[in-house]
Write an enzyme that holds these catalytic residues in place. Structure first.
Site, PDB file in Angstrom:
ATOM      1  N   GLN B 135       0.819  -1.209  -0.174  1.00  0.00           N
ATOM      2  CA  GLN B 135      -0.080   0.055   0.043  1.00  0.00           C
ATOM      3  C   GLN B 135       1.036   1.282   0.021  1.00  0.00           C
ATOM      4  OE1 GLN B 135      -1.321   1.603   3.924  1.00  0.00           O
ATOM      5  NE2 GLN B 135      -3.146   1.214   3.314  1.00  0.00           N
ATOM      6  N   GLY B 136       0.767   2.089  -1.098  1.00  0.00           N
ATOM      7  CA  GLY B 136       1.629   3.380  -1.007  1.00  0.00           C
ATOM      8  C   GLY B 136       0.636   4.695  -0.635  1.00  0.00           C
ATOM      9  N   TYR B 137       0.588   4.892   0.753  1.00  0.00           N
ATOM     10  CA  TYR B 137      -0.298   5.974   1.148  1.00  0.00           C
ATOM     11  C   TYR B 137       0.512   6.893   1.811  1.00  0.00           C
ATOM     12  CZ  TYR B 137      -5.003   3.467   0.635  1.00  0.00           C
ATOM     13  OH  TYR B 137      -5.831   2.907   0.009  1.00  0.00           O
ATOM     14  N   SER B 138       1.096   6.408   2.833  1.00  0.00           N
ATOM     15  CA  SER B 138       2.083   7.543   3.858  1.00  0.00           C
ATOM     16  C   SER B 138       3.172   8.042   3.109  1.00  0.00           C
ATOM     17  CB  SER B 138       2.366   6.818   5.094  1.00  0.00           C
ATOM     18  OG  SER B 138       1.347   6.544   5.744  1.00  0.00           O
ATOM     19  N   SER B 170       4.582  -1.844   4.153  1.00  0.00           N
ATOM     20  CA  SER B 170       5.091  -3.242   4.564  1.00  0.00           C
ATOM     21  C   SER B 170       5.005  -4.007   3.392  1.00  0.00           C
ATOM     22  CB  SER B 170       3.872  -3.761   5.434  1.00  0.00           C
ATOM     23  OG  SER B 170       3.362  -2.626   6.090  1.00  0.00           O
ATOM     24  N   GLU B 253      -9.278  -1.828   6.609  1.00  0.00           N
ATOM     25  CA  GLU B 253      -7.956  -1.936   7.329  1.00  0.00           C
ATOM     26  C   GLU B 253      -8.370  -2.017   8.908  1.00  0.00           C
ATOM     27  OE1 GLU B 253      -3.356  -0.611   7.318  1.00  0.00           O
ATOM     28  OE2 GLU B 253      -4.712   1.000   7.776  1.00  0.00           O
TER      29      GLU B 253
END
Lengths: 362, 408
Positions: B135-138, B170, B253
């Site tokens: 997941q590329g969010y933060s 992660s 999530e």
């Protein structure tokens, strides 16, 4: 599958809540608690009896409503929320349950019929069983009781006292008997009535099955703990609601204090800890009603856990109110003190948790 | 109150129990580094993780309500069955279905908002564990204030060209794909300028640097993008709708971070440990101070477990309101789990500090690992403080913090 209060239970609960909102605003509570205003109290008691809260656990055959502990638990939440200055957990929950499990058939019918007619009203003194103190001791010999017991609860309209000895044997004493000395105990919580009782060779009617079995005392105490936890949870809800309401109104630095994270987070913490309390409370009452084998563990944990969370809420909700929270003017302290006394009734959290450990073989 | 699931589920429970018995002692030959969400004992039956996923899907124990054309079981969603499966798997310690961000977050998002082509292409291999997603969010400067993210995507000649950096990613090192939030509309307002893109991790210009966490595992990564070029069609939803798309998955999530069954298992392991450990010849379980603390934690765990039952009940009974009860689960669950793991260390005292492959280590060092790991979960997925903002503002209706003047 449905986890929660039924429509009927919610209806009953709301009725009691509404009755108290309409008939027992803070100035009435104040009169009863501070000035011992017997008329106001009597009116309140008569009114609430018409709703049937005294008959919840009495079987229909004996003139009661024949409902279960979850009903009583739902009602007890409302009584705590509205800080009712009335007997409940002892007189109307523990007494009928002790009789149900401990009495002979003859005793059972006699007492339950008189209870549902509102002729008999029981106060309860079971402290000897779960936490006897230095100065107290009761001994039953044949049909006589001798000694002293503390913290006899729900004495408000008592015609009889139900006591037990350290072995969990339960007996009933009529207040008309000779050899009873009643000493007023003054707790911080003036919404309820507690006594110390000294017996001198007083006549007692031992509930027949309690000399050979602990079923009656165990069930009565489990049930008492659950409804007292419910009372604390109701009181905690009232305190949190008041804190939130106050935080939206009170302005400092040109803002409602509820917009400050420091205040907001205190309220979130209270809500976050209270939500699981409803769940464990109803789960415990349900385990009791359906006689599940973990019912004692559930009752113990409901009592000790809710006592801890309520203590936290009573402190934080007071703090949200700032200096006003500390005053008599606002009356928040009635709820604070109610929670404080509930915490110790039928065993402080440490005593109750040790019982939880023992009852699972640890 | 009625805690019975009925006859249908009694039979189903038996079926699952038999299944668990059959596969007890399963052992994966491709001991992939992607962590599983539960604990289980490895043993004799050997297979790949992908095979295991396929068996579970075939039985309807996993991907139950996902249509069969996308590789799911194609049945009705049944949360009671899901719960029975989770409980029985946890009890008999056989591996739960693979989780992870692809399965837990991307698949539901694609089902809801993806194009037909995206569904066909990605869902089945994801369910089978053949495509791992990250997941590329933060970003370094966009944490709690995620919508301020700055990784840039420009549409040039029918391709997205991406530049910037993500962090706390992660499993990036094992992943084939990333679902990623990228600022594609620099002139739009903060929330309206974001798009949700699907990026193959083998695209040139992606650099992954492991980020070693306090457990000394590289549980996270930093991911750098330099002119990373992907096809225009790799977008879920429309341009500028990425925030809404991501919010659909964030709620997936939060629910998955605090599992009451795993918590109850850990509590039981803690009790076992306390029966084994001694101090000056006396069992820890008989020490009144530790005993009381154990019971205190047990009370909290039971309350939490009961609460999750209430939340479950509201999914079955539509008129039940459990808004706040559901909202508090991430906060209470992660904090409580951290407390439980920390207490286990305390009852072992000096021995509780042992780590890695030290002599005398207890339970494989799992207590220290989990103690630290759950601190990570307290912070990840919306910190406890962010949770408290959500609970107070959306749950209790308290006033919002006045907004400071916004920068772009």
């Amino acid at each position: 599958m449905y986890f929660g209060l039924s429509e009927d239970q919610i209806f009953f609960q709301d009725n009691v809540k509404k009755f108290l909102e309409d008939n027992a605003p803070l100035d009435v509570i104040r009169k009863i608690a501070n000035e011992d205003d017997k008329t106001s109290k009597e009116d309140l008691h008569k009114g609430i009896i018409t709703l049937g809260i005294n008959n919840i656990l009495i079987p229909e055959d004996n003139g009661g409503l024949g409902l279960d502990l979850l009903f009583a638990t739902a009602v007890s939440q409302s009584l705590g929320e509205g800080i009712a200055t009335l007997p409940f957990s002892g007189s109307y929950v523990m007494a009928p349950i002790a009789i149900k499990y401990g009495a002979s058939e003859e005793q059972r019918n006699f007492y339950l019929n008189e209870m549902s007619n509102n002729n008999f009203n029981f106060s309860i003194g079971f402290s000897e069983f779960f936490g006897s103190r230095n100065e107290s001791e009761l001994s039953f010999l044949k049909n006589k009781v001798n000694g002293k017991t503390f913290f006899v609860m729900d004495f408000d309209y008592a015609t009889h006292i139900m006591v037990c000895d350290k072995d969990g044997q339960i007996g009933i004493v009529s207040l008309e008997s000779t050899g009873i000395e009643v000493v007023d105990l003054i707790t911080v919580d003036k919404t309820r009535v507690f006594k110390e009782i000294i017996f001198k060779n007083t006549e007692i009617d031992i509930l027949e099955n309690t000399s050979s079995s602990k079923e009656a005392i165990d069930n009565a105490i489990d049930a008492g703990r659950i409804v007292i936890a419910a009372d604390s949870l109701g009181a905690s809800k009232a305190m949190l609601d008041k804190a939130i309401e106050y935080s939206k109104e009170r302005k400092q630095f040109n803002r409602a204090i509820g917009s400050f994270q420091a205040v907001k987070h205190m309220c979130a913490e209270m809500a976050a800890e209270l939500e699981p309390c409803y769940s464990i409370l109803w789960h415990a009452a349900h385990s009791f009603d359906s006689k599940e084998k973990n019912k004692k563990i559930m009752a113990c944990h409901a009592k000790s856990h809710i006592s801890d969370i309520s203590k936290m809420v009573s402190k934080k909700a007071t703090e949200v109110h700032g200096g006003m929270g500390f005053t008599d003017l606002l009356g928040l302290h009635y709820w604070f003190k109610r929670i404080g006394v509930n915490r110790q009734m039928l065993g402080s959290p440490e005593i109750v948790r040790e019982e939880a450990a023992k009852s699972q073989g640890l | 109150m009625d805690l019975n699931f009925g006859k249908k589920y009694k039979d189903f429970t038996k079926e699952v129990k038999d299944f668990c018995k059959k596969y007890k002692g399963i052992h994966f030959i491709d001991s992939s580094k992607v962590p599983l969400s539960g604990s289980f004992k490895s043993g004799e039956i050997k297979m790949t993780r992908s095979d295991w996923q396929k068996i579970l899907i075939e039985k309807g124990y996993f991907a139950r309500s996902i249509p069969s054309e996308y590789g799911g079981y194609g049945g009705e969603s049944d949360i009671i069955k899901s719960r029975i499966i989770a409980e029985e798997f946890a009890k008999s310690k056989i591996p739960p279905p693979m989780g992870g961000q692809g399965i837990d977050m991307l698949v539901p998002t694609l089902l809801e908002l993806g194009t037909e082509e995206q569904k066909q292409k990605y869902i089945k291999p994801t369910l089978h564990g053949e495509i791992i997603w990250c997941q590329g969010y933060s970003e370094p400067n966009a944490g709690s204030d995620l919508a301020s993210l700055q990784t840039k995507g420009e549409l040039i000649d029918g391709n997205w060209v991406i530049n910037g950096q993500k962090i706390w990613t992660s499993t990036a090192q094992y992943s084939q794909m990333m679902f990623c939030l990228v600022r594609t509309e620099p002139d739009a307002s903060k929330h309206a300028g974001i798009s949700y893109l699907l990026i193959p991790m083998d695209t040139p210009g992606i650099e992954i640097r492991p980020l070693v966490d306090m457990t000394l595992n590289a549980g996270f990564n930093e991911v750098f993008f330099t002119d990373v070029t992907i096809p225009e069609k790799n977008i879920v939803g429309k341009r500028g709708e990425g925030w809404a798309v991501a919010n659909a998955t964030l709620s997936h999530e939060r629910g998955s971070l605090s599992d009451p069954n795993a918590m109850m298992n850990r509590l039981n392991s803690l009790i076992d440990r306390m029966k084994k450990e001694t101090i000056n010849g006396e069992k820890v379980i008989n020490n009144p101070v530790y005993r009381d603390k154990l019971m205190k934690i047990q009370g909290k765990v039971i309350a939490f477990q009961s609460n999750s039952l209430r939340v479950l009940s509201a999914k079955l009974n539509k008129n039940q309101d459990v808004k706040i009860a559901a909202m508090i689960q991430k906060l209470v669950g992660t904090e409580l789990r951290h407390e439980l793991e920390g207490f286990a260390i305390d009852i072992m005292g000096e021995l509780g500090t042992l780590y890695e492959n030290s002599p005398n280590i207890r339970d494989g060092g799992s207590w220290q690992i989990a103690y630290m790991y759950f601190l990570g979960l307290i912070i990840g997925g919306g910190t406890s403080q962010i949770q408290k903002n959500i609970i107070s503002e959306r749950g209790l209706g308290m006033p919002k913090e006045p907004k400071v003047q916004q920068g772009a």
